[in-house]
Design a protein around this motif. Structure first.
Motif, PDB file in Angstrom:
ATOM      1  N   ASP A  35     -26.849 107.877   3.485  1.00  0.00           N
ATOM      2  CA  ASP A  35     -26.578 106.449   3.358  1.00  0.00           C
ATOM      3  C   ASP A  35     -27.461 105.659   4.317  1.00  0.00           C
ATOM      4  N   ALA A  36     -28.204 104.731   3.772  1.00  0.00           N
ATOM      5  CA  ALA A  36     -29.052 103.841   4.567  1.00  0.00           C
ATOM      6  C   ALA A  36     -28.511 102.422   4.405  1.00  0.00           C
ATOM      7  N   PRO A  37     -27.691 101.953   5.357  1.00  0.00           N
ATOM      8  CA  PRO A  37     -27.016 100.661   5.209  1.00  0.00           C
ATOM      9  C   PRO A  37     -27.927  99.461   4.958  1.00  0.00           C
ATOM     10  N   ALA A  38     -29.199  99.548   5.309  1.00  0.00           N
ATOM     11  CA  ALA A  38     -30.108  98.428   5.073  1.00  0.00           C
ATOM     12  C   ALA A  38     -30.566  98.348   3.613  1.00  0.00           C
ATOM     13  N   ASP A  39     -30.373  99.420   2.849  1.00  0.00           N
ATOM     14  CA  ASP A  39     -30.797  99.441   1.453  1.00  0.00           C
ATOM     15  C   ASP A  39     -29.806  98.679   0.576  1.00  0.00           C
ATOM     16  N   PRO A  40     -30.240  98.264  -0.625  1.00  0.00           N
ATOM     17  CA  PRO A  40     -29.319  97.612  -1.570  1.00  0.00           C
ATOM     18  C   PRO A  40     -28.184  98.572  -1.953  1.00  0.00           C
ATOM     19  N   PRO A  41     -27.010  98.028  -2.265  1.00  0.00           N
ATOM     20  CA  PRO A  41     -25.844  98.878  -2.573  1.00  0.00           C
ATOM     21  C   PRO A  41     -26.097  99.917  -3.655  1.00  0.00           C
ATOM     22  N   GLY A  92     -16.870 104.340  -0.482  1.00  0.00           N
ATOM     23  CA  GLY A  92     -16.081 103.128  -0.291  1.00  0.00           C
ATOM     24  C   GLY A  92     -16.744 102.150   0.658  1.00  0.00           C
ATOM     25  N   GLY A  93     -17.432 102.675   1.669  1.00  0.00           N
ATOM     26  CA  GLY A  93     -18.161 101.806   2.594  1.00  0.00           C
ATOM     27  C   GLY A  93     -19.270 101.038   1.892  1.00  0.00           C
ATOM     28  N   ILE A  94     -19.894 101.662   0.921  1.00  0.00           N
ATOM     29  CA  ILE A  94     -20.935 100.984   0.142  1.00  0.00           C
ATOM     30  C   ILE A  94     -20.313  99.872  -0.692  1.00  0.00           C
ATOM     31  N   LEU A  95     -19.182 100.169  -1.313  1.00  0.00           N
ATOM     32  CA  LEU A  95     -18.476  99.165  -2.110  1.00  0.00           C
ATOM     33  C   LEU A  95     -18.021  98.004  -1.230  1.00  0.00           C
ATOM     34  N   ARG A  96     -17.497  98.333  -0.071  1.00  0.00           N
ATOM     35  CA  ARG A  96     -17.041  97.294   0.873  1.00  0.00           C
ATOM     36  C   ARG A  96     -18.207  96.413   1.309  1.00  0.00           C
ATOM     37  N   ALA A  97     -19.329  97.031   1.663  1.00  0.00           N
ATOM     38  CA  ALA A  97     -20.499  96.254   2.082  1.00  0.00           C
ATOM     39  C   ALA A  97     -20.986  95.358   0.948  1.00  0.00           C
ATOM     40  N   ALA A  98     -20.954  95.872  -0.276  1.00  0.00           N
ATOM     41  CA  ALA A  98     -21.372  95.067  -1.421  1.00  0.00           C
ATOM     42  C   ALA A  98     -20.453  93.862  -1.592  1.00  0.00           C
ATOM     43  N   ALA A  99     -19.151  94.085  -1.411  1.00  0.00           N
ATOM     44  CA  ALA A  99     -18.201  92.971  -1.528  1.00  0.00           C
ATOM     45  C   ALA A  99     -18.454  91.920  -0.449  1.00  0.00           C
ATOM     46  N   PHE A 100     -18.618  92.356   0.789  1.00  0.00           N
ATOM     47  CA  PHE A 100     -18.797  91.416   1.887  1.00  0.00           C
ATOM     48  C   PHE A 100     -20.150  90.709   1.853  1.00  0.00           C
ATOM     49  N   SER A 101     -21.137  91.319   1.182  1.00  0.00           N
ATOM     50  CA  SER A 101     -22.438  90.661   1.066  1.00  0.00           C
ATOM     51  C   SER A 101     -22.501  89.713  -0.123  1.00  0.00           C
ATOM     52  N   GLY A 102     -21.444  89.710  -0.941  1.00  0.00           N
ATOM     53  CA  GLY A 102     -21.423  88.849  -2.117  1.00  0.00           C
ATOM     54  C   GLY A 102     -22.045  89.483  -3.348  1.00  0.00           C
ATOM     55  N   ALA A 103     -22.365  90.779  -3.265  1.00  0.00           N
ATOM     56  CA  ALA A 103     -22.998  91.468  -4.394  1.00  0.00           C
ATOM     57  C   ALA A 103     -22.018  91.790  -5.515  1.00  0.00           C
ATOM     58  N   LEU A 104     -20.724  91.789  -5.224  1.00  0.00           N
ATOM     59  CA  LEU A 104     -19.717  92.034  -6.265  1.00  0.00           C
ATOM     60  C   LEU A 104     -19.156  90.704  -6.749  1.00  0.00           C
ATOM     61  N   PRO A 105     -18.865  90.597  -8.034  1.00  0.00           N
ATOM     62  CA  PRO A 105     -18.245  89.368  -8.525  1.00  0.00           C
ATOM     63  C   PRO A 105     -16.823  89.239  -7.985  1.00  0.00           C
ATOM     64  N   PRO A 106     -16.305  88.015  -7.947  1.00  0.00           N
ATOM     65  CA  PRO A 106     -14.928  87.830  -7.470  1.00  0.00           C
ATOM     66  C   PRO A 106     -13.940  88.616  -8.322  1.00  0.00           C
TER      67      PRO A 106
END
Length: 182
Positions: A35-41, A92-106
């Motif tokens: 996992d590379a946290p700087a990469d896109p989800p 789950g951490g990837i999903l969480r990061a995507a949510a907090f970055s706004g990458a997931l729809p509401p």
């Protein structure tokens, strides 16, 4: 089983527990290292999934101990759960990061603890308005599909159905990432 083993382990179950913990920890380390946290989800998701598959292909007997047929008469103790959850926590951490970055729809739904347990909800991204029960169910489906796809390959169930295992795996994991909105 050789009696010499019992100088180090008081029982078969203690030995199995140690082997299972070591397997889950090694698999978890492989997933976390990929996992590379700087990469896109989406790229993070694919990297972790590929690392899990690579570990399984390199360690088929350990993988079979973790995800194959249960050992008759053995029940893993609760202290194996944190190690077993490491891959899920990475995903789950990837999903969480995507949510907090706004990458997931509401999200549009709420939370039904009878559908997905509180512990699993925490592993699969935690609390965020974009992570509702619909996303949690898809995340659990994706998590289990990762291991199902690997198991089908390792245990020979894709023979005659898939010509290129690498391409099939990448396509399946890409589809799962899309299902999650990554």
């Amino acid at each position: 089983m050789s009696s010499a083993v019992y100088r180090y382990f008081p029982s078969r179950d203690d030995l199995l527990t140690r082997l299972i913990l070591e397997g889950y920890d090694a698999l978890g380390e492989a997933a976390e290292a990929a996992d590379a946290p700087a990469d896109p989800p989406r790229e993070r998701w694919l990297a972790v999934c590929r690392a899990v598959r690579a570990w399984a292909l390199a360690h088929p007997h350990e993988y079979a101990l973790l995800y194959g047929s249960p050992v008759p008469g053995y029940s893993a103790p609760p202290d194996t759960v944190p190690a077993a959850a490491r891959v899920g926590i990475a995903l789950g951490g990837i999903l969480r990061a995507a949510a907090f970055s706004g990458a997931l729809p509401p999200g549009t739904g709420g939370r039904d603890p009878a559908l997905v347990s509180d512990e699993t909800a925490a592993v699969l991204g935690g609390d965020h308005p974009s992570i509702d029960d619909a996303v949690r169910v898809r995340a659990l489906l994706a998590w289990s599909s990762l291991f199902g796809t690997i198991s089908f390959e390792l245990f020979g169930h894709l023979v005659g159905s898939v010509q290129d295992g690498d391409r099939y795996f990448d396509r399946a994991m890409t589809e799962l990432a899309a299902l999650l909105g990554l």
